[in-house]
Design a protein around this motif. Structure first.
Motif, PDB file in Angstrom:
ATOM      1  N   GLY A   1      10.847  88.797 100.196  1.00 56.05           N
ATOM      2  CA  GLY A   1      10.753  90.255 100.123  1.00 56.05           C
ATOM      3  C   GLY A   1      11.274  90.742  98.787  1.00 56.05           C
ATOM      4  O   GLY A   1      10.868  90.278  97.740  1.00 56.05           O
ATOM      5  N   GLY A   2      12.206  91.669  98.837  1.00 59.82           N
ATOM      6  CA  GLY A   2      12.789  92.187  97.600  1.00 59.82           C
ATOM      7  C   GLY A   2      14.161  91.637  97.305  1.00 59.82           C
ATOM      8  O   GLY A   2      14.836  92.120  96.390  1.00 59.82           O
ATOM      9  N   ALA A   3      14.620  90.644  98.071  1.00 61.02           N
ATOM     10  CA  ALA A   3      15.962  90.092  97.883  1.00 61.02           C
ATOM     11  C   ALA A   3      16.037  89.308  96.586  1.00 61.02           C
ATOM     12  O   ALA A   3      15.245  88.378  96.359  1.00 61.02           O
ATOM     13  CB  ALA A   3      16.337  89.195  99.059  1.00 61.02           C
ATOM     14  N   THR A   4      16.975  89.682  95.731  1.00 61.42           N
ATOM     15  CA  THR A   4      17.102  89.021  94.436  1.00 61.42           C
ATOM     16  C   THR A   4      17.447  87.540  94.589  1.00 61.42           C
ATOM     17  O   THR A   4      16.901  86.686  93.878  1.00 61.42           O
ATOM     18  CB  THR A   4      18.184  89.714  93.595  1.00 61.42           C
ATOM     19  OG1 THR A   4      17.868  91.099  93.483  1.00 61.42           O
ATOM     20  CG2 THR A   4      18.268  89.099  92.213  1.00 61.42           C
ATOM     21  N   ALA A   5      18.347  87.230  95.537  1.00 66.32           N
ATOM     22  CA  ALA A   5      18.744  85.837  95.741  1.00 66.32           C
ATOM     23  C   ALA A   5      17.561  84.996  96.199  1.00 66.32           C
ATOM     24  O   ALA A   5      17.370  83.861  95.742  1.00 66.32           O
ATOM     25  CB  ALA A   5      19.875  85.762  96.757  1.00 66.32           C
ATOM     26  N   GLY A   6      16.756  85.546  97.101  1.00 67.19           N
ATOM     27  CA  GLY A   6      15.599  84.803  97.584  1.00 67.19           C
ATOM     28  C   GLY A   6      14.566  84.572  96.501  1.00 67.19           C
ATOM     29  O   GLY A   6      13.992  83.478  96.386  1.00 67.19           O
ATOM     30  N   ILE A   7      14.325  85.591  95.670  1.00 67.32           N
ATOM     31  CA  ILE A   7      13.379  85.438  94.571  1.00 67.32           C
ATOM     32  C   ILE A   7      13.887  84.398  93.573  1.00 67.32           C
ATOM     33  O   ILE A   7      13.135  83.541  93.089  1.00 67.32           O
ATOM     34  CB  ILE A   7      13.139  86.789  93.875  1.00 67.32           C
ATOM     35  CG1 ILE A   7      12.422  87.748  94.830  1.00 67.32           C
ATOM     36  CG2 ILE A   7      12.330  86.603  92.597  1.00 67.32           C
ATOM     37  CD1 ILE A   7      12.250  89.140  94.274  1.00 67.32           C
ATOM     38  N   GLY A   8      15.193  84.449  93.285  1.00 71.79           N
ATOM     39  CA  GLY A   8      15.775  83.474  92.363  1.00 71.79           C
ATOM     40  C   GLY A   8      15.658  82.060  92.885  1.00 71.79           C
ATOM     41  O   GLY A   8      15.351  81.132  92.136  1.00 71.79           O
ATOM     42  N   ALA A   9      15.900  81.885  94.206  1.00 77.97           N
ATOM     43  CA  ALA A   9      15.793  80.546  94.787  1.00 77.97           C
ATOM     44  C   ALA A   9      14.359  80.033  94.734  1.00 77.97           C
ATOM     45  O   ALA A   9      14.111  78.849  94.458  1.00 77.97           O
ATOM     46  CB  ALA A   9      16.295  80.572  96.232  1.00 77.97           C
ATOM     47  N   ALA A  10      13.394  80.925  94.990  1.00 80.22           N
ATOM     48  CA  ALA A  10      11.993  80.519  94.952  1.00 80.22           C
ATOM     49  C   ALA A  10      11.580  80.122  93.536  1.00 80.22           C
ATOM     50  O   ALA A  10      10.883  79.113  93.329  1.00 80.22           O
ATOM     51  CB  ALA A  10      11.100  81.642  95.467  1.00 80.22           C
TER      52      ALA A  10
END
Length: 464
Positions: free
Chosen positions: A135-144
């Protein structure tokens, strides 16, 4: 007595008459063998190379669909300073440094190049689903994004090793050029596909992530179906005549056993850093790292162009397409030129082109001349250096350690570029654009002088 003498004379006469025929046969065989070897070396690119090119093409479509706007997003939307962006850009590109070593070592153990490369491609494909779920989670985008970079780091060295192991020595530049051209085609199509999807779906980024995942999965399937598990040894350039037998002296005493030389397939396994004991490889690594430490990231060049020309930010993601188009057109010709003239000169000339891009940004040039000139020189830089570097290193690496050696080379280059990105970002923040770019141009000039002295002037094949 008379009969024995007559037989001896007849035998000598027969040998004398047969000598010209044998000599002519030898010359004919050598000539035929040379022609056959030349035909083999200059023939079509091997099937595994084309298959790997197709895998890279669709994978790059998947990757570039989601990465084309990252510099714009980080600097203009999140408001990061050039120093912060320099560290972030360097880390984003340098996070693969150490996993490259692991990927190369794992691929060389038992010749599992396809398996390791396939794992890297699969991880990159799954990272698209990570972007969708984050979604818009910065941590999730960074991990991806980190998973995507790790996948790229794992697969790069085994993939390049498969290309080198499937190609004859005198066609390495062409093989890598064809692969890089197909890879760059994907880099061109990716941003265009993303823009088309966003236009058709009214800015639905979820659709971009889903289509990106499908392309990544297609790349994995092509690898499984069309790339052989083990690369066959490339055919020799010409048949080697059998050695003249020499009499073996009878030993007068029991000989002391000596260790036999080991080939690339039977040599003891060690760390990839053991390859630094090879003088030619060590010189190539030092030269590549020195040049990498004076190479600022592409994103910085695009940001400099945007600030100089002050065009609408909506056009920013299309800047990489200009350099990629030039790279696509010149990758194969540059590879062929490297095969004919030696790979050292084109590799250095590519960095001279990059230096020309720096100088052009410092010049009073403006408008279309500046835009086209910088993108043209950047494309020439990649066409003359990317695949050519792998072709330059291949002859000095044993077959059984090919992936490990390429991983060491790519790791040194990535770490050096990490230093360059952070240093340029700091110089930009402290001194401004002009002084920072001037320092980068001077550093690249000095690095070119050092690399010219370091790179081996002759390409020698190691014992395999």
């Amino acid at each position: 007595m008379y009969l024995a003498s007559t037989n001896a004379v007849a035998k000598a006469k027969g040998e004398a008459e047969a000598a010209p025929t044998a000599e002519a046969g030898t010359k004919t065989g050598t000539k035929t063998g040379t022609k056959a070897g030349t035909k083999t070396g200059r023939g079509r690119v091997a099937g595994p190379v084309l298959a790997l090119g197709a895998v890279s093409l669709v994978t790059d479509i998947s990757s570039e669909m989601v990465t084309a706007v990252l510099p714009l997003y980080f600097v203009l939307q999140l408001g990061l300073s050039p120093l912060q962006f320099g560290f972030l850009d360097g880390l984003y590109n340098g996070v693969t440094a150490f996993v490259r070593l692991l990927g190369g070592y794992a691929a060389d153990r038992g010749g599992r190049h396809k398996l390791v490369a396939g794992g890297g491609y699969a991880l990159s494909a799954l990272s698209r689903l990570g972007l969708l779920l984050a979604g818009g989670a910065t941590a999730g985008i960074g991990a991806a994004l980190a998973a995507d970079r790790i996948g790229k780091g794992v697969r790069t060295a085994p993939r390049d090793a498969l290309i080198s192991l499937s190609s004859p020595p005198d066609a390495l530049g062409r093989a890598f050029g064809v692969h890089r051209a197909m890879d760059t085609t994907g880099a061109l199509l990716g941003p265009l596909a993303a823009f088309a999807l966003l236009w058709a779906t009214a800015d639905a980024y979820d659709a971009v992530f889903v289509v990106s995942f499908c392309f990544g999965l297609l790349g994995v399937l092509i690898l499984i179906a069309f790339v052989p598990g083990r690369a066959a040894a490339p055919p020799p350039l010409a048949p080697t005549p059998p050695p003249t037998p020499t009499p073996t002296p009878v030993p007068t005493s029991t000989p002391t056993p000596t260790p036999t030389s080991q080939s690339a397939t039977t040599q003891p396994r060690g760390t990839a850093l053991d390859l630094l004991r090879l003088p030619a490889f060590r010189r190539i690594l030092c030269a590549t790292s020195l040049l990498g430490a004076a190479t600022i990231g592409d994103a910085f060049l695009y940001l400099l162009l945007q600030r100089r020309l002050d065009f609408a930010v909506s056009w920013f993601p299309l800047l990489p397409l200009g350099a990629a188009a030039v790279y696509l057109l010149l990758a194969v010709p540059a590879g062929r030129l490297a095969d004919r003239t030696g790979r050292r000169v084109p590799f250095l000339a590519g960095h001279v082109a990059l230096l020309g891009g720096y100088v052009l940004l410092l010049s009073p040039a403006d408008g279309w001349a500046l835009l086209i000139g910088v993108l043209l020189l950047l494309g020439v830089f990649y066409a003359a250096t990317d695949g050519v570097l792998m072709a330059l290193a291949t002859p000095v690496l044993p077959r059984g350690r090919r992936a490990s050696g390429m991983a060491v080379l790519q790791t040194g280059q990535a770490l050096a570029r990490l230093v360059a990105a952070a240093g340029f970002g700091a110089a930009w923040t402290l001194w401004g654009i002009g002084p920072a770019l001037t320092c980068a141009a001077l550093a690249l000039t000095a690095a070119l002088a050092g690399a010219t002295a370091l790179l081996p002037r002759r390409e020698r094949q190691t014992q395999t």
